[in-house]
Enzyme design. Structure first.
Site, PDB file in Angstrom:
ATOM      1  N   ASP B   7      26.542  17.178 -18.411  1.00 16.86           N
ATOM      2  CA  ASP B   7      26.715  18.269 -17.468  1.00 16.86           C
ATOM      3  C   ASP B   7      27.233  17.638 -16.180  1.00 16.86           C
ATOM      4  O   ASP B   7      26.476  17.020 -15.440  1.00 16.86           O
ATOM      5  CB  ASP B   7      25.366  18.973 -17.257  1.00 16.86           C
ATOM      6  CG  ASP B   7      25.415  20.028 -16.150  1.00 16.86           C
ATOM      7  OD1 ASP B   7      26.498  20.262 -15.588  1.00 16.86           O
ATOM      8  OD2 ASP B   7      24.354  20.616 -15.853  1.00 16.86           O
ATOM      9  N   LYS B  69      33.594  18.024  -7.552  1.00 12.88           N
ATOM     10  CA  LYS B  69      33.998  18.994  -8.573  1.00 12.88           C
ATOM     11  C   LYS B  69      34.806  20.144  -7.958  1.00 12.88           C
ATOM     12  O   LYS B  69      35.656  20.731  -8.614  1.00 12.88           O
ATOM     13  CB  LYS B  69      32.740  19.535  -9.243  1.00 12.88           C
ATOM     14  CG  LYS B  69      32.977  20.397 -10.462  1.00 12.88           C
ATOM     15  CD  LYS B  69      31.643  20.742 -11.084  1.00 12.88           C
ATOM     16  CE  LYS B  69      31.773  21.593 -12.318  1.00 12.88           C
ATOM     17  NZ  LYS B  69      30.432  21.866 -12.892  1.00 12.88           N
ATOM     18  N   GLU B 166      29.754  26.077 -19.493  1.00 10.00           N
ATOM     19  CA  GLU B 166      28.346  25.861 -19.136  1.00 10.00           C
ATOM     20  C   GLU B 166      27.404  26.960 -19.624  1.00 10.00           C
ATOM     21  O   GLU B 166      26.383  26.655 -20.230  1.00 10.00           O
ATOM     22  CB  GLU B 166      28.229  25.652 -17.619  1.00 10.00           C
ATOM     23  CG  GLU B 166      28.727  24.261 -17.233  1.00 10.00           C
ATOM     24  CD  GLU B 166      29.118  24.105 -15.769  1.00 10.00           C
ATOM     25  OE1 GLU B 166      28.804  25.003 -14.973  1.00 10.00           O
ATOM     26  OE2 GLU B 166      29.739  23.079 -15.444  1.00 10.00           O
ATOM     27  N   ASP B 188      24.546  32.034 -14.427  1.00 13.76           N
ATOM     28  CA  ASP B 188      24.547  30.598 -14.107  1.00 13.76           C
ATOM     29  C   ASP B 188      25.039  30.385 -12.678  1.00 13.76           C
ATOM     30  O   ASP B 188      26.237  30.435 -12.408  1.00 13.76           O
ATOM     31  CB  ASP B 188      25.456  29.878 -15.122  1.00 13.76           C
ATOM     32  CG  ASP B 188      25.557  28.380 -14.864  1.00 13.76           C
ATOM     33  OD1 ASP B 188      24.944  27.888 -13.896  1.00 13.76           O
ATOM     34  OD2 ASP B 188      26.252  27.702 -15.643  1.00 13.76           O
TER      35      ASP B 188
END
Lengths: 198, 620
Positions: B7, B69, B166, B188
């Site tokens: 992850d 990211k 994800e 999420d």
């Protein structure tokens, strides 16, 4: 059919070579119905369709063949792509109907195949458009609801007639194509009505 | 060797693997489950990753990169527009670089450092070189962002078996655990991204019905909203404070957020650059009012996801919470209201994505363990998050594969020439939901040449789009009468080419990588230095609070630790650092009490201590 790897013959229904175990490519000549192992019919059980799609993806999806050779991985991608395409077309009543008209030799997407609609129908569509234009702006949701209800039930009736025609033997291909073309008009009006509601 | 699941998060990253039929997290960064996604390029030329980099001393902030990211697959201009303006971000031709002086790494290289660190820990834990991984990406990542993630994996020396969305990974972790059937929404909300997916679980198949989100919305945005309010309350102008101060303010804002998940009130204290002390007490209700507008941004993507899935909220069988930001009671309540039911959160929301990725990594391996388990042999059927299409006349986009199409997918479209004798055609591939080219993401441009000259409208050009199981696009074009074909694996218009990645990989192999142990040692030593510094300062300030025995024990550990730092055993350094923390816990407690009694006017070292304290609690 010949196995791409060991060149032995294998059966029509096999996708794994019984001799060497290699995964074979999808057959390009299968119809969407064949691919999902169903008999061609407009009236299908959509739950059954989804079950078949899932079951076949369990066999062919790239995740199930991740440790095979590069050629086989490409084949599995092609299988899975073809299954998704078949499922996409068959689960949608309008796409399914158009596809079935296509199987009978008339390609609805080809613009050179101009489908002539009854003038009466075109007239009605024009009137509906005008009514729609008058709707926008003021607070007219009751009127909008009434039109939407009318168009939606007409859409359903046309779809039913098209479905009956496809599964029967009486209707000519031209009549079926006309129904399908009418559905497109009705659908666009419904979409515009929804856009107005938003 | 086993394949692992990674992850790669905005704020924290995790690595997990399947053993004895169970997915489990691999310890990283000195026994923790998470590795902060922080990378520090040190003046000495080496690179630190994780806590040691994140908790950098103030003078190293300028060489530290957080939340990389958010920069993956973006241009400098886009990051400005999105409000991640960082003075160090430069555009160098097609590449975004972060200018740190001696080094100018790209986001792909920085992400690769995080992946390399995870790979090292995993290789160390599993006793062999890890070479294969499944990496998760936000469902709402576009093609460019996915390609960049793949490249980062490649650059870290990993074969990326699959990019998994994800929320889908989270569902896999839940489904495997509970053997559930039905329709579920996965909500999420992570540090930097928001995803919503609606799935149908039946007969061991996880079918994604729709997916949506906001790749620029996360817990970090709560912190920046709150930090803005703080600046205002403290009467500080945003333009008048330094980057380092803003960074500190964000950390304080984050600490308050974490405090408020378990308490009804939090204290905010910070000393500005003029030495003025600022202090504020904030209640949970006040905090919620500040961040609510930010949180409300989740609503439109949720509504669209329901529309795309063709179901209504009441038809759901459950809502699953994923991502650290869902720990907040406010978010929990908000989701419960939005979906009209109590959400599920029984698997740790920080770990669930990595655990799902590990399961998928196992299922893709030849020697899969899960496939042999009853109910473990599952399949993911995902969808593409964004529509892809072509530029048409007049700057309009014609969608070829609409969003939420099941992948892999392939679709062709036929076009014709619009001028007499035209022999070439420009093909411009775009991604996005908007009508205008200018509002969509440009993925690639290429030209099909050698079309036989004919009157306008006669030639037939077929453009085929293929999206694979990673949601990565390949486009090919063909002139049908002559069979002239051209294929393009869509290369991000702004990014590294595959050749560049291979060159970089080769270069890193040539400069034989530093011994793994030496690297762990360096990380451990930096942590130890920090702990020692804080301890010595504390002793200087509050010596009277130490009992004689305590002082002896602490002095003993300090001297052992200082010795170990000159040795080669990173585990010893780590253990002694932990021990220092344990033997001084009574002392730390008494100091805290004194600080509370004395009030909040105390010297700045106390603040540092308290900040560290809150932060550490937040991590537990």
């Amino acid at each position: 059919m010949k196995c791409w790897r060991c060149q032995r013959e294998y059966g029509d229904r096999d996708f794994i070579c019984p001799e060497c175990g290699a995964l074979q490519g999808p057959r390009p000549d299968l119809s969407h119905f064949d691919r999902l192992e169903m008999s061609p019919s407009y009236h299908i059980d959509t739950a059954d369709l989804a079950d078949r799609h899932r079951r076949l993806q369990r066999q062919f999806h790239p995740d199930r063949h991740a440790s095979r050779s590069a050629v086989e991985r490409r084949f599995s991608l092609e299988h899975a792509t073809a299954l998704n395409d078949a499922f996409r077309v068959l689960k949608d009543p309008v796409k399914r109907a158009e596809y079935m008209i296509g199987l009978r030799g008339l390609d609805m997407r080809d613009e050179s195949n101009q489908i002539k609609l009854p003038p009466m129908f075109l007239m009605e569509m024009l009137e509906l458009r005008e009514a729609l234009d008058e709707l926008s702006g003021s607070d007219t949701h009751v009127e909008r609801g009434r039109i939407e209800h009318d168009v939606a039930s007409r859409y359903e009736r046309t779809l039913d007639a098209l479905g009956a025609g496809l599964d029967g033997t009486d209707a000519s291909i031209v009549v079926l194509a006309q129904y399908a073309a009418q559905l497109k008009y009705l659908k666009r009006i419904l979409e515009d009505l929804h856009a107005l509601a938003d | 060797m086993k394949a692992v699941g990674i992850d790669l998060g905005t704020t924290n990253s995790l690595v997990a693997f399947v053993q004895n039929g169970h997915a489990q997290i691999i310890d990283v960064d000195g026994g923790k489950s998470t590795l902060p996604s922080a990378v520090q390029y040190r003046e000495e030329g080496d690179i630190l990753v994780g806590r040691a980099a994140r908790d950098a001393a103030a003078d190293a902030v300028s060489r530290t990169i957080l939340s990389v990211k958010r920069l993956l697959g973006r241009t400098a201009e886009e990051t400005q527009k999105l409000g991640f303006g960082d003075a160090r971000i430069k555009q160098d031709g097609a590449l975004l670089r972060i200018d740190l002086g001696q080094q100018q790494p790209t986001p792909v290289e920085v992400s690769a450092e995080i992946l390399k660190e995870l790979k090292r820990y995993a290789s160390d834990a599993l006793g062999g070189e890890i070479s294969k991984a499944v990496i998760t990406v936000p469902a709402y990542f576009d093609d460019t962002q996915r390609q960049a993630t793949r490249q980062a994996g490649r650059l870290a020396g990993l074969e990326v078996l699959r990019l998994v969305n994800e929320p889908t990974a989270a569902a896999l972790a839940y489904g495997l655990d509970k053997r559930t059937e039905g329709r579920f929404a996965i909500f999420d909300l992570g540090g930097g991204t928001f995803d919503i997916s609606i799935l149908h679980l039946v007969d061991g198949v996880f079918e994604v019905l729709s997916t949506g989100g906001d790749s620029q919305l996360g817990g970090d945005d709560f912190d920046s909203s709150f930090a803005k309010v703080l600046l205002d309350r403290f009467s500080l102008a945003e333009t008048a404070v330094s980057q380092a101060f803003k960074q500190r303010l964000l950390m304080v804002a984050e600490a308050a957020k974490i405090e408020l998940t378990t308490h009804f009130e939090a204290q905010v204290e910070i000393e500005d650059e003029t030495g003025t002390e600022h202090c504020l007490t904030i209640s949970r209700a006040q905090y919620e009012a500040i961040v609510e507008p930010t949180l409300r941004r989740v609503i439109p993507p949720c509504q669209r996801a329901f529309r795309d899935a063709g179901i209504r909220p009441e038809q759901l069988d459950g809502v699953v919470l994923v991502g650290g930001s869902t720990r907040s009671p406010f978010v929990h309540r908000f989701v419960a209201d939005l979906f009209e039911r109590q959400p599920l959160s029984d698997i740790d929301p920080d770990e669930v994505v990595a655990l799902g990725a590990a399961s998928q990594a196992d299922l893709l391996s030849a020697e899969s363990e899960l496939r042999l388990i009853d109910g473990g042999d599952v399949l993911l059927l995902d969808v593409t998050p964004l529509s892809v299409g072509l530029e048409m006349m007049g700057g309009l986009v014609e969608k070829v594969i609409p969003r939420c199409s099941q992948i892999p997918a392939s679709r062709s479209q036929e076009f014709t020439t619009y001028q007499d004798g035209q022999t070439a055609m420009d093909i411009h591939v775009l991604q996005g939901e908007r009508e205008l080219v200018a509002d969509c993401r440009s993925l690639a441009r290429f030209q099909l040449r050698g079309i036989p000259p004919k009157p306008a409208g006669v030639a037939r050009i077929r453009v085929n789009f293929q999206i694979d199981a990673d949601s990565i696009l390949t486009v090919s074009a063909e002139e049908l009468s002559t069979g002239i074909q051209q294929q393009v694996i869509v290369q991000p218009s702004h990014g590294l080419t595959d050749e560049q990645i291979e060159d970089m990989l080769q270069a890193s192999l040539d400069h034989a990588e530093a011994d793994v142990n030496a690297r762990f040692l360096r990380t451990a030593v930096v942590e130890a230095e920090r702990a020692l510094l804080a301890m010595k300062a504390a002793i200087r300030a509050d010596k009277d609070l130490l009992t004689e025995d305590e002082a002896d024990v602490i002095a003993g550990v300090i001297s052992d630790l200082e010795q170990a730092m000159h040795g080669t055993d990173h585990r010893l350094v780590q253990d002694l650092t932990d021990m220092l923390d344990k033997v001084s816990s009574g002392f730390a407690h008494r100091r805290m009490e004194r600080a509370l009694q004395v009030g909040l006017k105390d010297v700045s070292i106390d603040h540092l201590e308290q900040e560290l304290e809150t932060e550490e609690q937040g991590e537990e």
